[in-house]
Design a protein around this motif. Structure first.
Motif, PDB file in Angstrom:
ATOM      1  N   LYS A 329       0.823  -1.211   0.000  1.00  0.00           N
ATOM      2  CA  LYS A 329       0.000   0.000   0.000  1.00  0.00           C
ATOM      3  C   LYS A 329       0.863   1.269   0.000  1.00  0.00           C
ATOM      4  CE  LYS A 329      -4.091  -1.712  -0.328  1.00  0.00           C
ATOM      5  NZ  LYS A 329      -4.927  -1.412  -1.491  1.00  0.00           N
ATOM      6  N   ASP A 347      -9.974  -1.145   1.784  1.00  0.00           N
ATOM      7  CA  ASP A 347     -10.574  -1.081   0.461  1.00  0.00           C
ATOM      8  C   ASP A 347     -12.044  -1.417   0.641  1.00  0.00           C
ATOM      9  OD1 ASP A 347      -8.224  -0.440  -0.783  1.00  0.00           O
ATOM     10  OD2 ASP A 347      -7.958  -2.363  -1.812  1.00  0.00           O
ATOM     11  N   GLU A 356     -12.940  -3.443  -6.298  1.00  0.00           N
ATOM     12  CA  GLU A 356     -12.611  -2.248  -5.509  1.00  0.00           C
ATOM     13  C   GLU A 356     -13.236  -0.982  -6.085  1.00  0.00           C
ATOM     14  OE1 GLU A 356      -8.367  -1.353  -5.214  1.00  0.00           O
ATOM     15  OE2 GLU A 356      -8.884   0.720  -4.718  1.00  0.00           O
TER      16      GLU A 356
HETATM   17 MG    MG Z   1      -6.595   1.098  -4.383  1.00  0.00          MG
END
Ligand code: MG
Ligand code: 4AD
Length: 433
Positions: A329, A347, A356
């Protein structure tokens, strides 16, 4: 040009004379009666032309109308239960404004590539009009939701110095006067973080750019993202905001866009389930779940589209996956004090395989930890000086997220590919029209 009526306003005028300006969709005629279906962007209208009631030139004009000819038609509005909107128009006169010969998009099947090459004309078709109207509804819903909840809109810049989600292949660059390179914004987040320290609850909403060479059905090179940022919200508060926001947008479309959803043949049952609270599953539990379902994923790997689809299919509404490994991330996410291998992020995965739609997190508010992450990621520290200042002068707990407009509209519409959820998509192989 004043004196005409939009199709959607016709039902109030039954029995009266009205003039409609629009485009011809289809025509059919027997020897004596002609039927012309018009559209004007506000609706669809059947016009009935009777040879006996029309002067010869008008009847001839009706008989030679072709698809997408623009016309002005005057006639009497009649109630007709079987017609869209409950009315039809009995033609008294017609004026051809712009002829249209061999319109490239006919009712027969066309390939996707062909349709996107003719996107400027394809937009006129019923399905595309319905999608654009739903997108418009979602955009207005976004504005209304944040306005009503006390958020201030702060527009973030599109031209930036190297700053964003990540460096590397994901940035579009351009020459910027004497200052070297400028980059098209991948996100407005870092700027709304600064604005959150000024205004408390803020959001930005605009186009963002990613130069990744991805050709999936979820990726555009230019997409719209709405990014709220809230001072004194932690990761849990952030997820609560997300679920009420997403539920609001879906409910709004169900309330106001039934006609369009029907046009798209969208099964609205799954959308009706989209109510808070959304289920939450930690990344670590998600990996265990996926493994138990036979997926080979290992702890530490990012979830791909397939994994997202499998996970989301376990639930009847969007699901939050939270606290991912920090390696997969962005650098700005707050380290999880309870498990420093992970960050305080989430998410939000839409059901039915749409994946997502939101990425969000609590932000790293510790100066040293943030600086360390910037260095680890080999990001240009000089570009991030102002961002570090936010931790130097009155640091504050804060969180926010980004919701992708095209992914959300695509999900609500049930369109499998995000490129249909924007009027003029920009993709690796598509810059025209
Ligand atoms: Mg993302
Ligand atoms: O997860 P992402 O990359 O998060 C951010 O950019 C954060 N700065 C947001 C924030 O915390 N303020 O992107 C957020 C969302 C994704 O969940 C997805 O919906 C959409 O933006 N998105 C894309 N949509 C279409 N094409 C792409 N290439 C997209 N990349 C992200």
């Amino acid at each position: 040009m004043q004196d005409h009526t939009r199709i959607r306003d016709l039902p109030a005028l039954v029995g009266q004379t009205a003039t409609i300006r629009g485009w011809v969709m289809t025509t059919r005629s027997s020897g004596k009666i002609g039927f012309v279906v018009l559209r004007d962007g506000t609706g669809y209208l059947q016009v009935v032309a009777s040879k006996a009631d029309l002067p010869e030139p008008a009847w001839e004009a009706v008989r030679s109308l072709t698809q997408e000819t623009s016309v002005s038609v005057t006639g009497t509005v009649r109630a007709d239960a079987r017609s869209p909107g409950g009315v039809e128009l009995s033609m008294a006169s017609i004026e051809v404004i712009g002829p249209s010969v061999d319109f490239p998009i006919t009712p027969k099947e066309h390939g996707t590539t062909y349709l996107f090459e003719h996107r400027h004309l394809w937009l006129r078709s019923r399905r595309q009009v319905a999608i654009m109207r739903i997108r418009h509804e979602v955009e207005q819903g976004i504005r209304d939701f944040f306005y009503t909840n006390g958020f201030a809109c702060v527009d973030s810049p599109i031209l930036t110095a190297a700053i964003g989600e990540s460096a590397g292949g994901g940035l579009f660059e351009t020459e910027y006067f004497d200052l070297g390179k400028a980059y098209l914004a991948q996100t407005g987040q870092l700027y709304v973080e600064a604005a959150a320290a000024a205004l408390g609850k803020v959001y930005c909403f605009g186009p963002t750019f990613r130069a990744e060479k991805s050709k999936t059905r979820r990726h555009l090179a230019e997409f719209w993202m709405v990014e709220p940022e809230v001072a004194w919200y932690d990761s849990n508060d952030n997820m609560r905001l997300q679920e009420s926001f997403v539920a609001y947008l879906v409910e709004r479309c169900l309330e106001r866009r039934q006609e369009e959803l029907k046009e798209l043949e969208r099964d609205t049952k799954p959308l009706e389930n989209v109510r808070p609270p959304f289920p939450r599953i930690s990344y670590t539990d998600a990996i265990a779940k996926l493994q138990s379902l036979g997926n080979p994923i290992q702890w530490g790997q990012d979830l791909g589209g397939d994994e997202e689809t499998i996970l989301a299919s376990q639930f009847d509404r969007p699901v939050f996956v939270f606290n991912y490994p920090r390696e997969v991330k962005a650098f700005y996410m707050k380290r999880n004090p309870a498990d420093p291998r992970t960050v305080l992020n989430n998410d939000c995965l839409a059901p039915e395989g749409f994946g997502e739609i939101i990425g969000g997190s609590q932000r790293e508010d510790d100066y040293d930890l943030l600086k360390q992450r910037i260095e680890e990621e080999k990001l240009p520290l000089d570009s991030y000086g102002w961002y570090l200042d936010l931790r130097k002068y009155g640091t504050f707990v804060h969180s926010g997220f980004g919701l992708g407009l095209e992914r959300t509209v695509g999900w609500i519409c049930g369109t499998p590919h995000v490129r249909e959820a924007i009027a003029f998509p920009r993709q690796m192989h598509r810059l025209r029209p």
